[in-house]
Write a protein that holds these residues in place. Sequence first.
Motif, PDB file in Angstrom:
ATOM      1  N   ASN A 123       0.827  -1.212   0.000  1.00  0.00           N
ATOM      2  CA  ASN A 123       0.000   0.000   0.000  1.00  0.00           C
ATOM      3  C   ASN A 123       0.858   1.258   0.000  1.00  0.00           C
ATOM      4  O   ASN A 123       1.976   1.259   0.509  1.00  0.00           O
ATOM      5  N   ASP A 124       0.290   2.327  -0.548  1.00  0.00           N
ATOM      6  CA  ASP A 124       0.892   3.657  -0.556  1.00  0.00           C
ATOM      7  C   ASP A 124       2.287   3.658  -1.190  1.00  0.00           C
ATOM      8  O   ASP A 124       3.274   4.055  -0.589  1.00  0.00           O
ATOM      9  N   VAL A 125       2.335   3.236  -2.440  1.00  0.00           N
ATOM     10  CA  VAL A 125       3.589   3.114  -3.175  1.00  0.00           C
ATOM     11  C   VAL A 125       3.702   4.248  -4.189  1.00  0.00           C
ATOM     12  O   VAL A 125       2.820   4.437  -5.014  1.00  0.00           O
ATOM     13  N   PHE A 126       4.812   4.971  -4.124  1.00  0.00           N
ATOM     14  CA  PHE A 126       5.108   5.982  -5.133  1.00  0.00           C
ATOM     15  C   PHE A 126       5.907   5.365  -6.279  1.00  0.00           C
ATOM     16  O   PHE A 126       5.637   5.614  -7.441  1.00  0.00           O
ATOM     17  N   SER A 127       6.912   4.555  -5.954  1.00  0.00           N
ATOM     18  CA  SER A 127       7.715   3.848  -6.953  1.00  0.00           C
ATOM     19  C   SER A 127       8.013   2.442  -6.462  1.00  0.00           C
ATOM     20  O   SER A 127       8.115   2.206  -5.259  1.00  0.00           O
ATOM     21  N   LEU A 128       8.207   1.541  -7.406  1.00  0.00           N
ATOM     22  CA  LEU A 128       8.528   0.156  -7.086  1.00  0.00           C
ATOM     23  C   LEU A 128       9.614  -0.302  -8.052  1.00  0.00           C
ATOM     24  O   LEU A 128       9.529  -0.045  -9.254  1.00  0.00           O
ATOM     25  N   ARG A 129      10.641  -0.975  -7.499  1.00  0.00           N
ATOM     26  CA  ARG A 129      11.727  -1.457  -8.338  1.00  0.00           C
ATOM     27  C   ARG A 129      12.085  -2.896  -7.977  1.00  0.00           C
ATOM     28  O   ARG A 129      11.813  -3.341  -6.852  1.00  0.00           O
ATOM     29  N   ALA A 130      12.682  -3.597  -8.930  1.00  0.00           N
ATOM     30  CA  ALA A 130      13.047  -5.006  -8.751  1.00  0.00           C
ATOM     31  C   ALA A 130      14.509  -5.194  -9.120  1.00  0.00           C
ATOM     32  O   ALA A 130      15.044  -4.518 -10.008  1.00  0.00           O
ATOM     33  N   LYS A 131      15.152  -6.145  -8.431  1.00  0.00           N
ATOM     34  CA  LYS A 131      16.522  -6.542  -8.732  1.00  0.00           C
ATOM     35  C   LYS A 131      16.593  -8.058  -8.652  1.00  0.00           C
ATOM     36  O   LYS A 131      16.079  -8.662  -7.712  1.00  0.00           O
ATOM     37  N   VAL A 132      17.227  -8.679  -9.645  1.00  0.00           N
ATOM     38  CA  VAL A 132      17.386 -10.127  -9.672  1.00  0.00           C
ATOM     39  C   VAL A 132      18.848 -10.451  -9.406  1.00  0.00           C
ATOM     40  O   VAL A 132      19.751  -9.812  -9.952  1.00  0.00           O
ATOM     41  N   CYS A 133      19.054 -11.462  -8.568  1.00  0.00           N
ATOM     42  CA  CYS A 133      20.384 -11.892  -8.168  1.00  0.00           C
ATOM     43  C   CYS A 133      20.458 -13.406  -8.223  1.00  0.00           C
ATOM     44  O   CYS A 133      19.487 -14.081  -8.561  1.00  0.00           O
ATOM     45  N   TYR A 150      13.035  -0.158 -12.503  1.00  0.00           N
ATOM     46  CA  TYR A 150      11.771   0.399 -12.035  1.00  0.00           C
ATOM     47  C   TYR A 150      10.629  -0.296 -12.766  1.00  0.00           C
ATOM     48  O   TYR A 150      10.631  -0.339 -13.998  1.00  0.00           O
ATOM     49  N   ILE A 151       9.671  -0.810 -12.007  1.00  0.00           N
ATOM     50  CA  ILE A 151       8.530  -1.462 -12.644  1.00  0.00           C
ATOM     51  C   ILE A 151       7.237  -0.641 -12.487  1.00  0.00           C
ATOM     52  O   ILE A 151       6.263  -0.925 -13.154  1.00  0.00           O
ATOM     53  N   TYR A 152       7.291   0.369 -11.619  1.00  0.00           N
ATOM     54  CA  TYR A 152       6.152   1.286 -11.494  1.00  0.00           C
ATOM     55  C   TYR A 152       6.634   2.570 -10.828  1.00  0.00           C
ATOM     56  O   TYR A 152       7.459   2.538  -9.924  1.00  0.00           O
ATOM     57  N   THR A 153       6.119   3.696 -11.291  1.00  0.00           N
ATOM     58  CA  THR A 153       6.312   4.967 -10.610  1.00  0.00           C
ATOM     59  C   THR A 153       5.078   5.832 -10.850  1.00  0.00           C
ATOM     60  O   THR A 153       4.547   5.864 -11.958  1.00  0.00           O
ATOM     61  N   ALA A 154       4.611   6.493  -9.801  1.00  0.00           N
ATOM     62  CA  ALA A 154       3.429   7.337  -9.900  1.00  0.00           C
ATOM     63  C   ALA A 154       3.672   8.546 -10.800  1.00  0.00           C
ATOM     64  O   ALA A 154       2.737   9.125 -11.324  1.00  0.00           O
ATOM     65  N   GLU A 155       4.923   8.928 -10.989  1.00  0.00           N
ATOM     66  CA  GLU A 155       5.252  10.070 -11.852  1.00  0.00           C
ATOM     67  C   GLU A 155       4.820   9.835 -13.293  1.00  0.00           C
ATOM     68  O   GLU A 155       4.537  10.765 -14.016  1.00  0.00           O
TER      69      GLU A 155
END
Length: 157
Positions: A123-133, A150-155
């Motif tokens: 909840n309440d996410v401005f941006s979401l990012r992922a990293k694979v290792c 980055y997989i999502y950003t409200a901008e």
Amino acid sequence: MFKKIATGLAAVAATSALALALPAAAYASTPDDHSEYWGPVYAKHFKAKAQGWVGVDWDHDGESNEVTVRGRLWDLDNRTYRAGGKCAFVKFEASDFDHDWSPVYYKKYCGYPGSKWFQFQENDVFSLRAKVCQIGPHSNFPVKCGHWQYIYTAESE
């Protein structure tokens, strides 16, 4: 008589049009719900991969959201563990509306050449990012990580 009916119908039509236009105007300044596919995101040397879908549902006022992430994590390392083979690992970080980053989810999968599904909500996410290792089968420390994607950003809305 016909003139009064025509005037009355015109007034009803104008009032109805105004009533229908008001809700659209009220929502015009709020963010839209959003969904899209993300990835693939790779570990260094392409030995692990993740990709999936992200959906964002905003509240009525556009002040809060719920982000749903669905995805799949692939172990692409065909080496045996004895020969240095590692498992796939994906981690996600989210920033809130104050732009403070925090870890929100991770998944580990061992099983070349297979994959594993995952899903989470935040909840309440401005941006979401992922990293694979990659990560050892009995380790808690990811290695050979790729870059943050980055997989999502409200901008972008």
